[in-house]
Design a protein around this motif. Sequence first.
Motif, PDB file in Angstrom:
ATOM      1  N   GLN A  65       0.822  -1.207   0.000  1.00  0.00           N
ATOM      2  CA  GLN A  65       0.000   0.000   0.000  1.00  0.00           C
ATOM      3  C   GLN A  65       0.856   1.257   0.000  1.00  0.00           C
ATOM      4  O   GLN A  65       0.503   2.261  -0.623  1.00  0.00           O
ATOM      5  CB  GLN A  65      -0.909   0.012   1.229  1.00  0.00           C
ATOM      6  CG  GLN A  65      -1.882  -1.134   1.270  1.00  0.00           C
ATOM      7  CD  GLN A  65      -2.959  -1.015   0.231  1.00  0.00           C
ATOM      8  OE1 GLN A  65      -2.960  -0.088  -0.563  1.00  0.00           O
ATOM      9  NE2 GLN A  65      -3.869  -1.954   0.218  1.00  0.00           N
ATOM     10  N   ILE A  81       1.872   1.912  -3.404  1.00  0.00           N
ATOM     11  CA  ILE A  81       0.804   2.487  -4.222  1.00  0.00           C
ATOM     12  C   ILE A  81       0.644   3.968  -3.924  1.00  0.00           C
ATOM     13  O   ILE A  81       0.456   4.792  -4.829  1.00  0.00           O
ATOM     14  CB  ILE A  81      -0.509   1.724  -3.961  1.00  0.00           C
ATOM     15  CG1 ILE A  81      -0.392   0.315  -4.478  1.00  0.00           C
ATOM     16  CG2 ILE A  81      -1.661   2.416  -4.652  1.00  0.00           C
ATOM     17  CD1 ILE A  81      -1.609  -0.501  -4.234  1.00  0.00           C
ATOM     18  N   ARG A  82       0.750   4.322  -2.648  1.00  0.00           N
ATOM     19  CA  ARG A  82       0.638   5.744  -2.309  1.00  0.00           C
ATOM     20  C   ARG A  82       1.756   6.544  -2.951  1.00  0.00           C
ATOM     21  O   ARG A  82       1.555   7.637  -3.470  1.00  0.00           O
ATOM     22  CB  ARG A  82       0.710   5.922  -0.790  1.00  0.00           C
ATOM     23  CG  ARG A  82      -0.619   5.813  -0.106  1.00  0.00           C
ATOM     24  CD  ARG A  82      -0.468   5.953   1.360  1.00  0.00           C
ATOM     25  NE  ARG A  82      -0.154   7.323   1.742  1.00  0.00           N
ATOM     26  CZ  ARG A  82       0.141   7.672   2.982  1.00  0.00           C
ATOM     27  NH1 ARG A  82       0.204   6.763   3.927  1.00  0.00           N
ATOM     28  NH2 ARG A  82       0.400   8.910   3.278  1.00  0.00           N
ATOM     29  N   ARG A 121       3.308   5.856  -5.610  1.00  0.00           N
ATOM     30  CA  ARG A 121       3.098   5.968  -7.053  1.00  0.00           C
ATOM     31  C   ARG A 121       2.043   7.009  -7.368  1.00  0.00           C
ATOM     32  O   ARG A 121       2.163   7.734  -8.358  1.00  0.00           O
ATOM     33  CB  ARG A 121       2.653   4.626  -7.614  1.00  0.00           C
ATOM     34  CG  ARG A 121       3.794   3.728  -7.800  1.00  0.00           C
ATOM     35  CD  ARG A 121       3.578   2.771  -8.927  1.00  0.00           C
ATOM     36  NE  ARG A 121       4.607   1.738  -8.761  1.00  0.00           N
ATOM     37  CZ  ARG A 121       4.338   0.480  -8.634  1.00  0.00           C
ATOM     38  NH1 ARG A 121       3.105   0.054  -8.673  1.00  0.00           N
ATOM     39  NH2 ARG A 121       5.307  -0.383  -8.456  1.00  0.00           N
ATOM     40  N   ASN A 122       1.013   7.066  -6.543  1.00  0.00           N
ATOM     41  CA  ASN A 122       0.006   8.096  -6.770  1.00  0.00           C
ATOM     42  C   ASN A 122       0.601   9.481  -6.635  1.00  0.00           C
ATOM     43  O   ASN A 122       0.267  10.392  -7.391  1.00  0.00           O
ATOM     44  CB  ASN A 122      -1.142   7.933  -5.767  1.00  0.00           C
ATOM     45  CG  ASN A 122      -2.042   6.794  -6.149  1.00  0.00           C
ATOM     46  OD1 ASN A 122      -1.997   6.338  -7.273  1.00  0.00           O
ATOM     47  ND2 ASN A 122      -2.844   6.341  -5.218  1.00  0.00           N
ATOM     48  N   LYS A 134       3.648  10.272  -7.240  1.00  0.00           N
ATOM     49  CA  LYS A 134       4.437  10.528  -8.433  1.00  0.00           C
ATOM     50  C   LYS A 134       3.554  10.939  -9.596  1.00  0.00           C
ATOM     51  O   LYS A 134       3.878  11.830 -10.364  1.00  0.00           O
ATOM     52  CB  LYS A 134       5.227   9.266  -8.802  1.00  0.00           C
ATOM     53  CG  LYS A 134       6.682   9.515  -8.943  1.00  0.00           C
ATOM     54  CD  LYS A 134       7.401   8.415  -9.640  1.00  0.00           C
ATOM     55  CE  LYS A 134       7.115   7.058  -9.100  1.00  0.00           C
ATOM     56  NZ  LYS A 134       8.033   6.082  -9.715  1.00  0.00           N
ATOM     57  N   ALA A 135       2.416  10.280  -9.698  1.00  0.00           N
ATOM     58  CA  ALA A 135       1.551  10.559 -10.845  1.00  0.00           C
ATOM     59  C   ALA A 135       0.923  11.940 -10.741  1.00  0.00           C
ATOM     60  O   ALA A 135       0.800  12.645 -11.734  1.00  0.00           O
ATOM     61  CB  ALA A 135       0.462   9.492 -10.937  1.00  0.00           C
ATOM     62  N   GLY A 136       0.546  12.315  -9.537  1.00  0.00           N
ATOM     63  CA  GLY A 136      -0.163  13.585  -9.405  1.00  0.00           C
ATOM     64  C   GLY A 136       0.716  14.715  -8.944  1.00  0.00           C
ATOM     65  O   GLY A 136       0.229  15.733  -8.476  1.00  0.00           O
ATOM     66  N   SER A 194      -6.852   9.046 -18.565  1.00  0.00           N
ATOM     67  CA  SER A 194      -7.454   8.118 -17.622  1.00  0.00           C
ATOM     68  C   SER A 194      -6.987   6.737 -18.015  1.00  0.00           C
ATOM     69  O   SER A 194      -7.328   6.215 -19.067  1.00  0.00           O
ATOM     70  CB  SER A 194      -8.974   8.227 -17.719  1.00  0.00           C
ATOM     71  OG  SER A 194      -9.553   7.012 -17.383  1.00  0.00           O
TER      72      SER A 194
END
Lengths: 246, 115
Positions: free
Chosen positions: A52, A55-56, A58-59, A61-63, B20
Amino acid sequence: MAEDLVLDTAIRDWVLIPLSVVMVLIGILRYFVSKLMRSSPSPDAKIVKEGQVIIRARNLKAGANFIPLRSFRTRRLYFSNEENGLLHVPKGQGTNPQAQMFSDPNMAMDMMKKNLSMIIPQTLTFAWVNFFFSGFVAAKIPFPLTQRFRSMLQNGIDLSTVDVSYVSSRSWYFLNLFGLRGLFSLILGDENAIDDTQRMMQMGGFGFDASKSLGAEKDGLDIIQHDWALPRFEQRAESVLRKLVK
Amino acid sequence: MGSSEKRSKDVVMSDIPTFSAENLQKNLKVIQNCRTFLSIIAGVLAGIIGFTGLTGFVFYFVVMLITSVGLMAKAGFSADVYFDSWNRVLFDGFLGGLMSFVLFWTFAYDLVHIF
């Protein structure tokens, strides 16, 4: 030499069609068996937590470009701080997962089951084809190949003057093996599109190595240059609202 | 396919490309299904008509090109809205369909012409 061999209709009825039908059915059978045998792995709390966290990260990084610079930096520090950052793994603990994976009976059983479920039907079918359907011309492939392929495609046929286009049933088996992938992806739904050949290619890199992926995420976060992507969002929001109201 | 192809790019914030991810994947899957299906049908057709050799492969590429044109037309000739690059729409899945094409081509050719 022989321009157009005329082959017995019985070959078509009893070799080509049954072989294809059997391979399709075995594929379907294997799909359902693997679905049934998928044992739900009892999750280890530590591994789930690490997953988890990844995943956080990575989020983030994406945003990264959608939050202001200072917030991004705060969040990044939370992850990669040297003492108590979430992604920072002290050197000693890193090497566990590999050993753990092999000693954990569940995962070893899973890997073995996957291997077996893939190899056994292939081997059985191949042996069956060799035993029953060898020694005669099975099909003609519609395009010419060079002489080098003769030994590969015509191994049951002992005449050397027959055109290379006339192949034995073993090559029909291989042709089916590769060609039915597309058919499986259509009829079995999209999730099980991968078949033997692709799974064989995937067999190499395995092993969910948690510490390495944590380190990789940390490096990835460190590299990011923050590029503030919404510099004029007030104006843009205003123009959108105006368009809506008009 | 019209209702199932989702817009994967947000039009409002059109300065920076945002995608998306799951819509993008869904669209790609749609393309792949189309190509597989059409390559199977092309194989059966080629076998029945009796193409041999190079003509058959040329036929396969012609069918794939028609597929690409059809997909582009369906996407309204603007790949940006539905996909992240033009190449995906045009060339994805070419070779994957080739094996299915050859299998069904051989099958149909043999059924019709040799036996």
